[in-house]
Structures are given as structure tokens and as C-alpha cells.
Design an enzyme around this catalytic site. Structure first.
Site, PDB file in Angstrom:
ATOM      1  N   ARG A 258       0.869  -1.180   0.000  1.00  9.59           N
ATOM      2  CA  ARG A 258       0.000   0.000   0.000  1.00  9.59           C
ATOM      3  C   ARG A 258       0.904   1.228   0.000  1.00  9.59           C
ATOM      4  O   ARG A 258       1.453   1.595   1.027  1.00  9.59           O
ATOM      5  CB  ARG A 258      -0.881  -0.022   1.256  1.00  9.59           C
ATOM      6  CG  ARG A 258      -2.098   0.902   1.158  1.00  9.59           C
ATOM      7  CD  ARG A 258      -2.679   1.184   2.524  1.00  9.59           C
ATOM      8  NE  ARG A 258      -1.874   2.177   3.207  1.00  9.59           N
ATOM      9  CZ  ARG A 258      -1.686   2.224   4.534  1.00  9.59           C
ATOM     10  NH1 ARG A 258      -2.250   1.326   5.318  1.00  9.59           N
ATOM     11  NH2 ARG A 258      -0.930   3.175   5.060  1.00  9.59           N
ATOM     12  N   HIS A 262      -3.955   4.748   4.020  1.00  6.33           N
ATOM     13  CA  HIS A 262      -4.996   3.706   4.070  1.00  6.33           C
ATOM     14  C   HIS A 262      -6.265   4.250   3.418  1.00  6.33           C
ATOM     15  O   HIS A 262      -6.794   3.674   2.473  1.00  6.33           O
ATOM     16  CB  HIS A 262      -5.253   3.295   5.527  1.00  6.33           C
ATOM     17  CG  HIS A 262      -6.503   2.518   5.694  1.00  6.33           C
ATOM     18  ND1 HIS A 262      -6.624   1.223   5.249  1.00  6.33           N
ATOM     19  CD2 HIS A 262      -7.715   2.860   6.192  1.00  6.33           C
ATOM     20  CE1 HIS A 262      -7.864   0.800   5.497  1.00  6.33           C
ATOM     21  NE2 HIS A 262      -8.531   1.775   6.060  1.00  6.33           N
ATOM     22  N   TYR A 271       3.122   6.069  11.679  1.00  2.00           N
ATOM     23  CA  TYR A 271       3.411   4.691  12.092  1.00  2.00           C
ATOM     24  C   TYR A 271       4.327   3.913  11.130  1.00  2.00           C
ATOM     25  O   TYR A 271       4.656   2.769  11.390  1.00  2.00           O
ATOM     26  CB  TYR A 271       2.111   3.900  12.321  1.00  2.00           C
ATOM     27  CG  TYR A 271       1.178   3.881  11.114  1.00  2.00           C
ATOM     28  CD1 TYR A 271       1.380   2.996  10.058  1.00  2.00           C
ATOM     29  CD2 TYR A 271       0.100   4.750  11.033  1.00  2.00           C
ATOM     30  CE1 TYR A 271       0.540   2.988   8.963  1.00  2.00           C
ATOM     31  CE2 TYR A 271      -0.755   4.755   9.932  1.00  2.00           C
ATOM     32  CZ  TYR A 271      -0.531   3.871   8.901  1.00  2.00           C
ATOM     33  OH  TYR A 271      -1.361   3.859   7.815  1.00  2.00           O
TER      34      TYR A 271
HETATM   35  C1  LIG Z   1     -15.475  -5.616  10.739  1.00  2.00           C
HETATM   36  C2  LIG Z   1     -14.615  -4.391  10.659  1.00  2.00           C
HETATM   37  N1  LIG Z   1     -13.719  -4.144  11.626  1.00  2.00           N
HETATM   38  C3  LIG Z   1     -12.930  -3.049  11.554  1.00  2.00           C
HETATM   39  C4  LIG Z   1     -13.056  -2.169  10.504  1.00  2.00           C
HETATM   40  C5  LIG Z   1     -12.144  -0.946  10.399  1.00  2.00           C
HETATM   41  N2  LIG Z   1     -11.182  -1.148   9.327  1.00  2.00           N
HETATM   42  C6  LIG Z   1     -11.341  -0.571   8.124  1.00  2.00           C
HETATM   43  S1  LIG Z   1     -10.145  -0.984   7.049  1.00  2.00           S
HETATM   44  C7  LIG Z   1      -9.351  -1.966   8.183  1.00  2.00           C
HETATM   45  C8  LIG Z   1      -8.073  -2.679   7.818  1.00  2.00           C
HETATM   46  C9  LIG Z   1      -8.240  -3.709   6.775  1.00  2.00           C
HETATM   47  O1  LIG Z   1      -6.993  -4.151   6.344  1.00  2.00           O
HETATM   48  P1  LIG Z   1      -6.812  -5.145   5.123  1.00  2.00           P
HETATM   49  O2  LIG Z   1      -7.803  -6.252   5.213  1.00  2.00           O
HETATM   50  O3  LIG Z   1      -5.397  -5.513   5.064  1.00  2.00           O
HETATM   51  O4  LIG Z   1      -7.236  -4.271   3.854  1.00  2.00           O
HETATM   52  P2  LIG Z   1      -6.541  -2.961   3.231  1.00  2.00           P
HETATM   53  O5  LIG Z   1      -7.230  -1.782   3.860  1.00  2.00           O
HETATM   54  O6  LIG Z   1      -5.103  -3.002   3.544  1.00  2.00           O
HETATM   55  O7  LIG Z   1      -6.834  -3.016   1.781  1.00  2.00           O
HETATM   56  C10 LIG Z   1     -10.046  -1.938   9.396  1.00  2.00           C
HETATM   57  C11 LIG Z   1      -9.625  -2.653  10.600  1.00  2.00           C
HETATM   58  C12 LIG Z   1     -14.023  -2.454   9.522  1.00  2.00           C
HETATM   59  N3  LIG Z   1     -14.196  -1.688   8.454  1.00  2.00           N
HETATM   60  N4  LIG Z   1     -14.783  -3.584   9.615  1.00  2.00           N
END
Ligand SMILES: Cc1ncc(C[n+]2csc(CCOP(=O)(O)OP(=O)(O)O)c2C)c(N)n1
Ligand SMILES: [Mg+2]
Length: 369
Positions: A258, A262, A271
Site C-alpha cells: 500500500r 490507508h 506509524y
Molecule cells: C469488521 C470491521 N472491523 C474493523 C473495521 C475498520 N477497518 C477498516 S479498514 C481496516 C483494515 C483492513 O486491512 P486489510 O484487510 O489488510 O485491507 P486494506 O485496507 O489493507 O486493503 C479496518 C480494521 C471495519 N471496516 N470492519
């Protein structure tokens, strides 16, 4: 009695066809028609340019938050290109590049990001689901949709996208388990971009690879260089063909990075160090693909410049169309209307804050001309 070893699959193939310097493994090189190679390249460039533009629009307050694809263009495009138009596309929220390939209009993406549900309207003919924010929830939908295809006896495959962080969610494990048992035609495409917001890959799971999680559910797991569009295409084609032939699901771990925030609500300088990001700039998926296309004489430097100019112009026109449409649609207050029949107090308060904001600012007034 001696202790024996249980024979269980542990091998994870790792695929790379186009290396960091643009060298190609000729034995594995897929035979993609030149016109498709150019279309793929154009889509990657358009995705990158649009990410840059929508970042500015967000900073100017003209759209709300979004999650950039920047750096993950090959992971998304190599995989979606391996599917058919009538296959099911079940996305999370970072799949701009794959969406552009499937025909998403830039102005509709912007409308959605500006709060207009209209931008994500589906007719039911697209064989895709809308953006899913609850992490990994869409993987369950993908297993269900694929199971439906199997029960109906059609040969549609379902591809679903999720991140490294998603592999720690219950929904992911339930979706994988069900898919394994019922042998659903699902391709689980994990974009391991090394981060789940501020949580790095090594704090996410103690598993050596994410791909090996597939073995627990009785399906193959493949790792691929996610910045190599040819490698991702090869791995996904294998998984898609297997699913279409009725042999069940596959999980693919596309290793990528990435490169950006985010979402626009995040500041990664809090971080992660720039030093961690730097090596990935050398692995840029678009630069690598361009080197390949130049060497193959599918493109020359002039074509590359023309493509950049054309997509920049397309995006600029789409921004104008978006703002005209938004103005026509007016206040996007209807975003509050459809989740509850009786509006909970916290939502009523948010609606009030929103309409107050809208009344105080001339939201579309300044941006024309
Ligand atoms: C069930 C849930 N828990 C927490 C969140 C908050 N949240 C949004 S994105 C994220 C991280 C996801 O990381 P990843 O699966 O690696 O996907 P990326 O964003 O890196 O594409 C979190 C914890 C959420 N959207 N849904
Ligand atoms: Mg991630």
C-alpha cells in the site's frame, strides 16, 4: 509405535513472470493480444492518475473519503483480466483498478465518494456487489454467490478481493470453510499490501504465509508477486479455470504494497518510515509493465505520453460531469434515509449536522469555470 508424519499439503507455489527489472520468464509468459496489453496498461495509468486527482478533490473538500489503489494496480488488473465479463466480482473498498476494467465511470466513483448513492446504483445485470466496508464480510457473499452458480448449474466463477488484515476475521474463515466443503467456484484474491491501517503484516498473523491458510480449508493456496501483472494473471487464470471446471476454490496471496494512505482519513507518517516504503518504489507495477511493453515493441515512448495525456483529459472531463450531476441531484441527504425505518438519535444528530453544514457552504457554487 513410531510417530509418523501426516501427509498434508504444505507446498505453496510462488509465481513471478515479470521481475522487478522487467525481465520476462518466456516459458511462463502468457500470450495476451497486443490490443489487450495496451488496454491493460491504459487502465493502470488511468487508475493511478485518478487516484492522484481524487486525492486533490478530497483535500479540497469536493468529495469525501476513499481508499486509494496506488501500488496495487497489477494485483487487481492481472486478476480481474483472468475472469469473464459475466463472472461475479465481489469487492471490498480498494478496487478502483478492477472496477475501471469492469466499466466503472469515473464520474460515478466521484458521485459515490461525494455521498450520492446514485454513483453505486446497480441494475442487477452487472454480476457484481457494491463496495463492502465491514472487513471480510464480502468473502461470505462470494462463497454464497458461487454456491448459487453451482446449484443453478451455470459456469460462472466468483472472484472476491480482500486484504491481509481480512484474513484474521471470522467471516474470512467461515467463507473459506464453506467454500472448501461445498467446493464452490470461488477465487479468494488476497491483496497482501502489508498493512491493515497501522497494523503491519507481521503483527497481523503468526502464519508464515497468508496463502497457507487455504490448506486448512482443503483448497490450494498460491503466492504471487502482486506487482507483476503477468504473474497475477497466470495465477488467477489457473484458479479461475479450476473453479470453472468444477474443481472448487483457490486462495491467492498477491504480495504487494500500500504505497499511499490507508484512506484519506489516515496519516501513515505516524506509524511507518519512508525507508520501508522506498524499496517498493523500485517495484512499481506500472513502471515494470511499461518496460515489458517497450521491450516487446507493443508501446513506444510516444504512445506512453499520449496515453497519459488522454487519460488525464478523460478524468478532467469526468470531474466536470460529476459536478454537474451532483448539482443536479442537489443535497445528498438521502444517504440517511435507507438504513433504518425509525431513525436512531445518533443518526438524527448526524443528519442535522450535515444539513447545517450544507446550508452554510455553497458546496458546488465555486467550482465551475
Ligand atoms: C469488521 C470491521 N472491523 C474493523 C473495521 C475498520 N477497518 C477498516 S479498514 C481496516 C483494515 C483492513 O486491512 P486489510 O484487510 O489488510 O485491507 P486494506 O485496507 O489493507 O486493503 C479496518 C480494521 C471495519 N471496516 N470492519
Ligand atoms: Mg492490507
Amino acid at each position: 509405535m513410531p510417530i509418523e508424519q501426516v501427509d498434508t499439503p504444505s507446498e505453496i507455489p510462488y509465481i513471478q513472470i515479470l521481475d522487478q527489472d522487467g525481465n520476462v520468464d518466456e516459458e511462463l509468459e502468457p500470450q495476451i493480444p497486443s490490443s489487450d496489453l495496451v488496454d491493460l496498461y491504459r487502465t493502470m495509468v488511468k487508475s493511478r492518475k485518478f487516484d492522484e486527482r481524487r486525492m486533490k478533490l478530497q483535500r479540497q473538500g469536493r468529495i469525501g473519503t476513499f481508499a486509494p489503489s496506488h501500488g496495487q494496480e497489477a494485483a487487481q488488473l492481472g486478476s480481474i483480466y483472468a475472469t469473464r465479463d459475466d463472472d461475479w466480482f465481489v469487492q471490498s473498498y480498494r478496487e478502483l483498478t478492477a472496477n475501471l476494467w469492469r466499466g466503472l465511470e469515473v464520474e460515478d466513483d466521484l458521485l459515490y465518494a461525494a455521498g450520492y448513492e446514485h454513483g453505486m446504483e446497480l441494475t442487477g445485470e452487472e454480476n457484481q456487489t457494491p463496495i463492502a466496508i465491514p472487513i471480510a464480510s464480502q468473502t461470505c457473499h462470494a462463497t454464497g454467490i458461487a454456491w448459487a452458480s453451482k446449484l443453478k448449474g451455470n459456469d460462472r466463477v466468483t472472484i472476491t478481493y480482500f486484504g491481509d488484515g481480512s484474513t484474521s476475521e471470522g467471516d474470512f474463515h467461515e467463507a473459506m470453510n464453506f467454500a472448501g466443503v461445498f467446493e464452490t467456484p470461488t477465487v479468494f484474491l488476497c491483496q497482501n499490501n502489508q498493512w491493515a491501517i497501522s497494523v503491519p503484516r507481521e503483527r497481523q498473523t503468526a502464519s508464515d504465509t497468508l496463502a497457507q491458510k487455504a490448506h486448512a480449508y482443503g483448497m490450494p493456496g498460491i503466492q504471487v508477486d502482486g506487482n507483476d501483472i503477468l504473474g497475477v494473471y497466470h495465477a488467477t487464470k489457473r484458479a479461475v479455470d479450476r473453479a470453472r471446471a468444477g474443481d472448487g476454490p483457490t486462495m491467492i496471496e498477491a504480495i504487494t504494497y500500500r504505497m499511499n494512505v490507508h484512506t484519506t482519513a489516515d496519516d501513515p507518517t505516524k506509524y511507518r518510515d519512508e525507508e520501508d516504503v522506498e524499496p517498493w518504489r523500485e517495484r512499481d507495477p506500472i513502471d515494470r509493465f511499461r518496460t515489458y511493453l517497450l521491450e516487446k515493441d507493443v508501446l513506444d515512448e510516444g504512445d506512453h505520453d499520449t496515453i497519459e495525456e488522454e487519460v488525464t483529459e478523460e478524468i478532467a472531463e469526468a470531474v466536470e460531469t460529476f459536478e454537474d450531476k451532483a448539482e443536479e441531484l442537489g443535497d445528498p441527504e438521502d444517504m440517511f434515509d435507507f438504513a433504518y425505518s425509525d431513525e436512531p438519535p445518533y443518526l438524527a444528530q448526524q443528519r442535522e449536522e450535515f444539513t447545517d453544514y450544507w446550508d452554510r457552504h455553497d458546496v458546488w457554487g465555486d467550482h465551475h469555470g
